[in-house]
Write a protein that holds these residues in place. Structure first.
Motif, PDB file in Angstrom:
ATOM      1  N   MET A 231       0.807  -1.187  -0.020  1.00  0.00           N
ATOM      2  CA  MET A 231       0.118   0.069  -0.124  1.00  0.00           C
ATOM      3  C   MET A 231       0.810   1.098   0.077  1.00  0.00           C
ATOM      4  SD  MET A 231      -3.075   0.994  -0.377  1.00  0.00           S
ATOM      5  CE  MET A 231      -4.313   2.054   0.137  1.00  0.00           C
ATOM      6  N   ASN A 232       2.063   1.227   0.838  1.00  0.00           N
ATOM      7  CA  ASN A 232       2.928   2.304   0.783  1.00  0.00           C
ATOM      8  C   ASN A 232       3.525   2.518  -0.664  1.00  0.00           C
ATOM      9  OD1 ASN A 232       2.674   2.679   3.345  1.00  0.00           O
ATOM     10  ND2 ASN A 232       4.219   1.857   4.106  1.00  0.00           N
ATOM     11  N   LYS A 233       3.926   1.166  -1.258  1.00  0.00           N
ATOM     12  CA  LYS A 233       4.355   1.629  -2.598  1.00  0.00           C
ATOM     13  C   LYS A 233       3.206   2.239  -3.568  1.00  0.00           C
ATOM     14  CE  LYS A 233       7.975   0.732  -3.824  1.00  0.00           C
ATOM     15  NZ  LYS A 233       9.434   1.459  -4.014  1.00  0.00           N
ATOM     16  N   LEU A 234       2.171   1.699  -3.448  1.00  0.00           N
ATOM     17  CA  LEU A 234       1.080   2.164  -4.446  1.00  0.00           C
ATOM     18  C   LEU A 234       0.877   3.615  -4.042  1.00  0.00           C
ATOM     19  CD1 LEU A 234      -1.449   1.921  -6.386  1.00  0.00           C
ATOM     20  CD2 LEU A 234      -2.845   1.283  -4.238  1.00  0.00           C
ATOM     21  N   MET A 235       0.877   4.082  -3.050  1.00  0.00           N
ATOM     22  CA  MET A 235       0.475   5.505  -2.584  1.00  0.00           C
ATOM     23  C   MET A 235       1.848   6.468  -3.226  1.00  0.00           C
ATOM     24  SD  MET A 235      -2.226   6.231  -1.205  1.00  0.00           S
ATOM     25  CE  MET A 235      -2.808   5.191  -2.724  1.00  0.00           C
TER      26      MET A 235
END
Length: 113
Positions: free
Chosen positions: A89-93
Protein backbone atom coordinates in the motif's frame (compact mmCIF):
# COMPACT_ATOMS: atom_id res chain seq x y z
CA UNK A 1 -38.68 46.61 -4.65
CA UNK A 2 -36.80 44.62 -7.30
CA UNK A 3 -35.33 41.24 -6.69
CA UNK A 4 -32.75 39.39 -8.74
CA UNK A 5 -33.92 36.36 -10.71
CA UNK A 6 -33.21 32.94 -9.18
CA UNK A 7 -29.71 31.55 -9.70
CA UNK A 8 -30.48 28.86 -12.29
CA UNK A 9 -28.30 27.54 -15.14
CA UNK A 10 -30.54 29.35 -17.63
CA UNK A 11 -30.15 32.68 -15.85
CA UNK A 12 -26.45 32.10 -15.25
CA UNK A 13 -25.87 31.76 -19.00
CA UNK A 14 -27.27 35.26 -19.45
CA UNK A 15 -25.17 36.72 -16.61
CA UNK A 16 -22.02 38.46 -17.85
CA UNK A 17 -20.98 40.35 -14.73
CA UNK A 18 -18.80 37.64 -13.16
CA UNK A 19 -15.05 37.48 -12.60
CA UNK A 20 -14.85 33.73 -13.19
CA UNK A 21 -17.41 31.40 -14.76
CA UNK A 22 -16.68 28.02 -13.14
CA UNK A 23 -19.46 26.41 -15.18
CA UNK A 24 -17.57 26.95 -18.41
CA UNK A 25 -14.10 26.19 -17.04
CA UNK A 26 -12.41 23.12 -18.52
CA UNK A 27 -9.27 21.50 -17.14
CA UNK A 28 -6.38 21.32 -19.59
CA UNK A 29 -3.72 19.41 -17.65
CA UNK A 30 -5.42 16.21 -16.47
CA UNK A 31 -3.20 13.12 -16.48
CA UNK A 32 -6.18 10.81 -16.28
CA UNK A 33 -6.62 7.98 -13.80
CA UNK A 34 -3.73 6.04 -12.25
CA UNK A 35 -3.98 2.33 -13.19
CA UNK A 36 -2.62 -0.47 -10.99
CA UNK A 37 -3.08 -4.23 -10.60
CA UNK A 38 -3.91 -6.02 -7.35
CA UNK A 39 -4.79 -9.71 -6.97
CA UNK A 40 -5.11 -10.06 -10.74
CA UNK A 41 -7.58 -7.19 -11.14
CA UNK A 42 -6.91 -3.82 -12.73
CA UNK A 43 -8.02 -0.78 -10.73
CA UNK A 44 -8.01 2.93 -11.48
CA UNK A 45 -7.42 5.67 -8.93
CA UNK A 46 -8.82 9.01 -10.03
CA UNK A 47 -6.85 12.22 -10.23
CA UNK A 48 -7.02 13.74 -6.73
CA UNK A 49 -7.65 17.16 -8.23
CA UNK A 50 -10.98 15.84 -9.50
CA UNK A 51 -12.17 14.95 -5.98
CA UNK A 52 -14.59 17.42 -4.38
CA UNK A 53 -12.53 19.92 -2.37
CA UNK A 54 -14.58 19.53 0.83
CA UNK A 55 -14.22 15.75 0.82
CA UNK A 56 -10.53 16.07 -0.03
CA UNK A 57 -9.93 18.21 3.06
CA UNK A 58 -11.44 15.45 5.24
CA UNK A 59 -9.57 12.74 3.31
CA UNK A 60 -6.23 14.41 4.07
CA UNK A 61 -6.62 13.09 7.63
CA UNK A 62 -8.07 9.69 6.68
CA UNK A 63 -6.13 7.55 4.15
CA UNK A 64 -8.89 4.91 3.91
CA UNK A 65 -11.44 7.60 3.07
CA UNK A 66 -9.01 9.06 0.54
CA UNK A 67 -8.70 5.73 -1.29
CA UNK A 68 -12.49 5.33 -1.08
CA UNK A 69 -12.90 8.64 -2.89
CA UNK A 70 -10.24 7.88 -5.49
CA UNK A 71 -11.58 4.41 -6.39
CA UNK A 72 -14.69 4.05 -8.56
CA UNK A 73 -17.72 2.91 -6.52
CA UNK A 74 -17.90 -0.41 -8.41
CA UNK A 75 -14.37 -1.36 -7.29
CA UNK A 76 -14.45 -0.36 -3.63
CA UNK A 77 -15.99 -3.46 -2.07
CA UNK A 78 -13.64 -5.91 -3.79
CA UNK A 79 -10.55 -3.76 -3.22
CA UNK A 80 -11.16 -3.29 0.51
CA UNK A 81 -12.15 -6.95 0.97
CA UNK A 82 -8.77 -8.16 -0.32
CA UNK A 83 -5.75 -8.23 1.94
CA UNK A 84 -2.74 -6.12 1.04
CA UNK A 85 0.51 -5.85 3.01
CA UNK A 86 1.19 -2.34 4.23
CA UNK A 87 4.48 -2.15 2.31
CA UNK A 88 2.53 -2.68 -0.94
CA UNK A 89 0.00 0.00 0.00
CA UNK A 90 2.88 2.35 0.78
CA UNK A 91 4.41 1.61 -2.65
CA UNK A 92 1.03 2.19 -4.34
CA UNK A 93 0.63 5.57 -2.64
CA UNK A 94 4.24 6.49 -3.40
CA UNK A 95 3.74 5.84 -7.13
CA UNK A 96 0.30 7.48 -7.11
CA UNK A 97 1.55 10.75 -5.64
CA UNK A 98 4.58 10.72 -7.96
CA UNK A 99 2.26 10.24 -10.96
CA UNK A 100 0.35 13.40 -10.06
CA UNK A 101 3.34 15.36 -8.77
CA UNK A 102 2.04 15.50 -5.18
CA UNK A 103 3.98 15.12 -1.97
CA UNK A 104 1.26 13.21 -0.09
CA UNK A 105 -2.09 11.67 -1.13
CA UNK A 106 -4.22 14.56 0.14
CA UNK A 107 -2.28 17.52 -1.19
CA UNK A 108 -4.14 17.85 -4.50
CA UNK A 109 -5.87 21.09 -3.53
CA UNK A 110 -2.57 22.93 -3.13
CA UNK A 111 -0.77 21.23 -5.99
CA UNK A 112 0.49 23.39 -8.85
CA UNK A 113 -0.12 20.55 -11.33
Amino acid sequence: MTTEPPNTPENAAEETNVALDLDSLEREDSKGPFPFRHKGRRYLLSDPQEIDWQRLLVAQRDPVYFVTLALPADDREEFFASDMPSWKMNKLMERYVAHYGLTSPGEAAGSPA
